[in-house]
Scaffold this motif. Structure first.
Motif, PDB file in Angstrom:
ATOM      1  N   ARG A   2       0.831  -1.210   0.000  1.00 38.00           N
ATOM      2  CA  ARG A   2       0.000   0.000   0.000  1.00 38.00           C
ATOM      3  C   ARG A   2       0.861   1.254   0.000  1.00 38.00           C
ATOM      4  N   PHE A   3       1.960   1.207   0.751  1.00 40.36           N
ATOM      5  CA  PHE A   3       2.840   2.385   0.795  1.00 40.36           C
ATOM      6  C   PHE A   3       3.498   2.619  -0.559  1.00 40.36           C
ATOM      7  N   LEU A   4       4.120   1.589  -1.116  1.00 38.97           N
ATOM      8  CA  LEU A   4       4.837   1.760  -2.376  1.00 38.97           C
ATOM      9  C   LEU A   4       3.911   2.177  -3.510  1.00 38.97           C
ATOM     10  N   SER A   5       2.738   1.535  -3.587  1.00 41.93           N
ATOM     11  CA  SER A   5       1.821   1.836  -4.684  1.00 41.93           C
ATOM     12  C   SER A   5       1.189   3.217  -4.550  1.00 41.93           C
ATOM     13  N   SER A   6       1.228   3.785  -3.354  1.00 41.99           N
ATOM     14  CA  SER A   6       0.635   5.115  -3.151  1.00 41.99           C
ATOM     15  C   SER A   6       1.610   6.239  -3.473  1.00 41.99           C
ATOM     16  N   ARG A   7       2.893   5.892  -3.620  1.00 40.66           N
ATOM     17  CA  ARG A   7       3.910   6.916  -3.891  1.00 40.66           C
ATOM     18  C   ARG A   7       4.178   6.996  -5.393  1.00 40.66           C
ATOM     19  N   GLN A   8       3.750   8.063  -6.002  1.00 37.89           N
ATOM     20  CA  GLN A   8       3.933   8.240  -7.433  1.00 37.89           C
ATOM     21  C   GLN A   8       5.389   8.451  -7.813  1.00 37.89           C
ATOM     22  N   ASP A   9       6.224   8.806  -6.832  1.00 39.63           N
ATOM     23  CA  ASP A   9       7.629   9.087  -7.126  1.00 39.63           C
ATOM     24  C   ASP A   9       8.508   7.843  -7.058  1.00 39.63           C
ATOM     25  N   ILE A  10       7.933   6.675  -6.767  1.00 39.29           N
ATOM     26  CA  ILE A  10       8.717   5.450  -6.652  1.00 39.29           C
ATOM     27  C   ILE A  10       8.506   4.588  -7.896  1.00 39.29           C
ATOM     28  N   ASP A  11       9.593   4.274  -8.560  1.00 42.99           N
ATOM     29  CA  ASP A  11       9.588   3.445  -9.767  1.00 42.99           C
ATOM     30  C   ASP A  11       9.702   1.981  -9.312  1.00 42.99           C
ATOM     31  N   ILE A  12       8.627   1.203  -9.473  1.00 43.80           N
ATOM     32  CA  ILE A  12       8.589  -0.156  -8.933  1.00 43.80           C
ATOM     33  C   ILE A  12       8.842  -1.169 -10.046  1.00 43.80           C
ATOM     34  N   HIS A  13       9.898  -1.970  -9.880  1.00 44.62           N
ATOM     35  CA  HIS A  13      10.251  -3.015 -10.831  1.00 44.62           C
ATOM     36  C   HIS A  13       9.960  -4.377 -10.202  1.00 44.62           C
ATOM     37  N   LEU A  14       9.224  -5.205 -10.918  1.00 46.07           N
ATOM     38  CA  LEU A  14       8.961  -6.569 -10.463  1.00 46.07           C
ATOM     39  C   LEU A  14      10.074  -7.467 -10.985  1.00 46.07           C
ATOM     40  N   ILE A  15      10.821  -8.106 -10.071  1.00 49.33           N
ATOM     41  CA  ILE A  15      11.969  -8.933 -10.426  1.00 49.33           C
ATOM     42  C   ILE A  15      11.506 -10.384 -10.562  1.00 49.33           C
ATOM     43  N   LEU A  16      11.789 -10.977 -11.718  1.00 53.70           N
ATOM     44  CA  LEU A  16      11.339 -12.335 -12.026  1.00 53.70           C
ATOM     45  C   LEU A  16      12.469 -13.099 -12.704  1.00 53.70           C
ATOM     46  N   THR A  17      12.429 -14.415 -12.597  1.00 54.36           N
ATOM     47  CA  THR A  17      13.454 -15.225 -13.241  1.00 54.36           C
ATOM     48  C   THR A  17      12.964 -15.687 -14.610  1.00 54.36           C
ATOM     49  N   ALA A  18      13.805 -15.507 -15.610  1.00 53.89           N
ATOM     50  CA  ALA A  18      13.419 -15.812 -16.990  1.00 53.89           C
ATOM     51  C   ALA A  18      13.236 -17.301 -17.223  1.00 53.89           C
ATOM     52  N   SER A  19      13.805 -18.126 -16.357  1.00 56.33           N
ATOM     53  CA  SER A  19      13.724 -19.569 -16.557  1.00 56.33           C
ATOM     54  C   SER A  19      12.463 -20.192 -15.981  1.00 56.33           C
ATOM     55  N   MET A  20      11.576 -19.394 -15.396  1.00 54.44           N
ATOM     56  CA  MET A  20      10.331 -19.925 -14.829  1.00 54.44           C
ATOM     57  C   MET A  20       9.399 -20.425 -15.929  1.00 54.44           C
ATOM     58  N   ARG A  21       8.623 -21.461 -15.598  1.00 55.25           N
ATOM     59  CA  ARG A  21       7.568 -21.909 -16.501  1.00 55.25           C
ATOM     60  C   ARG A  21       6.545 -20.789 -16.644  1.00 55.25           C
ATOM     61  N   LEU A  22       5.924 -20.713 -17.822  1.00 58.01           N
ATOM     62  CA  LEU A  22       4.982 -19.625 -18.081  1.00 58.01           C
ATOM     63  C   LEU A  22       3.862 -19.595 -17.057  1.00 58.01           C
ATOM     64  N   ALA A  23       3.300 -20.757 -16.712  1.00 61.99           N
ATOM     65  CA  ALA A  23       2.194 -20.789 -15.748  1.00 61.99           C
ATOM     66  C   ALA A  23       2.640 -20.274 -14.385  1.00 61.99           C
ATOM     67  N   ASP A  24       3.836 -20.666 -13.944  1.00 60.32           N
ATOM     68  CA  ASP A  24       4.352 -20.197 -12.653  1.00 60.32           C
ATOM     69  C   ASP A  24       4.661 -18.710 -12.704  1.00 60.32           C
ATOM     70  N   LEU A  25       5.207 -18.276 -13.817  1.00 58.65           N
ATOM     71  CA  LEU A  25       5.522 -16.854 -13.976  1.00 58.65           C
ATOM     72  C   LEU A  25       4.254 -16.017 -13.915  1.00 58.65           C
ATOM     73  N   ARG A  26       3.205 -16.476 -14.575  1.00 57.22           N
ATOM     74  CA  ARG A  26       1.944 -15.740 -14.578  1.00 57.22           C
ATOM     75  C   ARG A  26       1.374 -15.625 -13.163  1.00 57.22           C
ATOM     76  N   ARG A  27       1.444 -16.702 -12.403  1.00 52.58           N
ATOM     77  CA  ARG A  27       0.938 -16.647 -11.028  1.00 52.58           C
ATOM     78  C   ARG A  27       1.749 -15.668 -10.186  1.00 52.58           C
ATOM     79  N   ALA A  28       3.061 -15.661 -10.362  1.00 40.86           N
ATOM     80  CA  ALA A  28       3.902 -14.737  -9.603  1.00 40.86           C
ATOM     81  C   ALA A  28       3.578 -13.285  -9.955  1.00 40.86           C
ATOM     82  N   VAL A  29       3.415 -13.008 -11.226  1.00 39.88           N
ATOM     83  CA  VAL A  29       3.079 -11.647 -11.655  1.00 39.88           C
ATOM     84  C   VAL A  29       1.747 -11.216 -11.055  1.00 39.88           C
ATOM     85  N   ASP A  30       0.778 -12.097 -11.091  1.00 41.61           N
ATOM     86  CA  ASP A  30      -0.543 -11.752 -10.558  1.00 41.61           C
ATOM     87  C   ASP A  30      -0.497 -11.535  -9.043  1.00 41.61           C
ATOM     88  N   ARG A  31       0.288 -12.351  -8.334  1.00 39.73           N
ATOM     89  CA  ARG A  31       0.393 -12.179  -6.883  1.00 39.73           C
ATOM     90  C   ARG A  31       0.996 -10.828  -6.518  1.00 39.73           C
TER      91      ARG A  31
END
Length: 371
Positions: free
Chosen positions: A271-300
């Protein structure tokens, strides 16, 4: 929706909708998840009032599907598949059989999301029609197909469906699953976008979940000569951000929450990070993940409202299909690629060229069908 053909053995039906994804959803809702996608194209002029796209699905009537048992031979199954595809070739005569499925088959082989692969194939065929490679109303002889045109338009369609934005805000936070490489990525970014540019850097950790996590980042900070702050609460994090000089690059390391506890344990921080317009938020993910697992992580982690996707371990996979599929699905640009453990060498700006280069090795073989 139109029923194209039925027989005692097989059932084939066309579904029309304003988008390919919507048409596929209609088909699965009516015919079940086991229905087979046989054909896809832009709707012909005489059916355009039903929707802009047509997909053709085939299935066995329920009573016969139940009758199909493991004793059925492989040859019997292949024969039924051939019957289905023969029906489709007659239904979709405006679509050249050599091109049908070539592009989507190559993308599926590479690991691209199935709906996205079909949409790309339809778009490529439209591009070829616009070029006059696929004439309307007649079938072109196989030897006349231009493989280079198919490949060129496929690459153009891939590039048009995702964005790259290799930029870092003055204040940036890295969020993502445990073990995705947040801390190492943060150090690489601190060196490349801070110290290498003679820019002051401030490192902040709010990761008090992992043993020695803050100590690891503090050690890095001491080596780099960058001030370090451990913020145990969002309030303390806000003070640390506001206390940094306006010209400084501020990088924030966050905890990696377990799959079932992102909202519960990380809700306050999200809630704090998403409320700050001045913070550039990068979601870090591993490229070797299966697509289904990657999608679940992104959604979470959507609760953090990340604006970009940063992929690590790009060197550990031969395909960019999962990265491409998620960038296209979420409409979030790719920011950076981590390609190894070396600091800071193994961090590079995301580029469409690299994604395409990793994605299209299957396409030359697939395009040979239309050469």
């Amino acid at each position: 929706m139109l029923v194209n053909e039925t027989s005692p053995k097989l059932f084939v039906k066309s579904f029309f909708a304003s988008s390919m994804e919507e048409a596929i959803e209609q088909a699965h809702a009516e015919m079940g998840p086991d229905a087979l996608l046989l054909n896809s194209r832009e709707a012909p002029p005489e059916a355009r009032q039903l929707g802009a796209y047509e997909v053709v699905f085939g299935s066995r009537p329920q009573s016969q599907a139940l009758a199909l048992c493991p004793a059925d031979s492989v040859e019997d199954l292949r024969k039924r598949m051939d019957e289905l595809r023969d029906m489709v070739s007659r239904i979709g005569a405006s679509r050249h059989p050599a091109l049908a499925g070539a592009v989507s088959d190559g993308l599926l082989e590479a690991g691209v999301d199935s709906t996205l692969a079909v949409e790309i194939e339809v778009a490529v065929q439209q591009r070829l029609r616009n070029d006059g490679v696929i004439p309307m109303g007649r079938v072109k002889r196989t030897p006349d197909w231009d493989q280079s045109a198919v490949r060129r338009h496929t690459v153009a369609e891939i590039e048009a469906r995702f964005d790259v934005e290799p930029e870092l805000g003055r204040v940036a936070a890295l969020v993502g699953p445990p073990g995705s490489g947040k801390t190492t990525s943060l150090i690489k970014l601190a060196v490349v976008h801070g110290l290498a540019r003679r820019r002051p850097v401030r490192l902040i950790s709010i990761d008090n979940y992992r043993i020695a996590a803050a100590a690891q980042l503090q050690t890095y900070a001491e080596v780099l000569g960058a001030p370090f702050t451990l913020a145990e609460t969002p309030t303390a994090l806000a003070h640390a951000i506001d206390a940094a000089p306006p010209e400084a690059l501020v990088l924030i390391d966050t905890p990696g929450y377990a799959a079932g506890s992102v909202e519960e344990s990380g809700g306050e921080l999200a809630r704090f990070l998403s409320s700050r317009q001045d913070i550039d938020i990068h979601l870090i993910l591993t490229a070797s993940m299966r697509l289904a697992d990657l999608r679940r992580a992104v959604d979470r982690y959507e609760v953090f409202r990340p604006s970009k996707l940063l992929f690590t371990r790009v060197d550990e996979t031969d395909s960019s299909a999962a990265m491409f599929s998620e960038a296209a699905r979420t409409a979030k640009p790719l920011s950076f690629f981590a390609t190894g453990q070396l600091v800071p060498e193994d961090m590079e700006p995301a580029s469409k060229a690299r994604v395409v280069r990793m994605l299209v090795p299957e396409l030359p073989q697939a395009c040979e069908a239309v050469a």
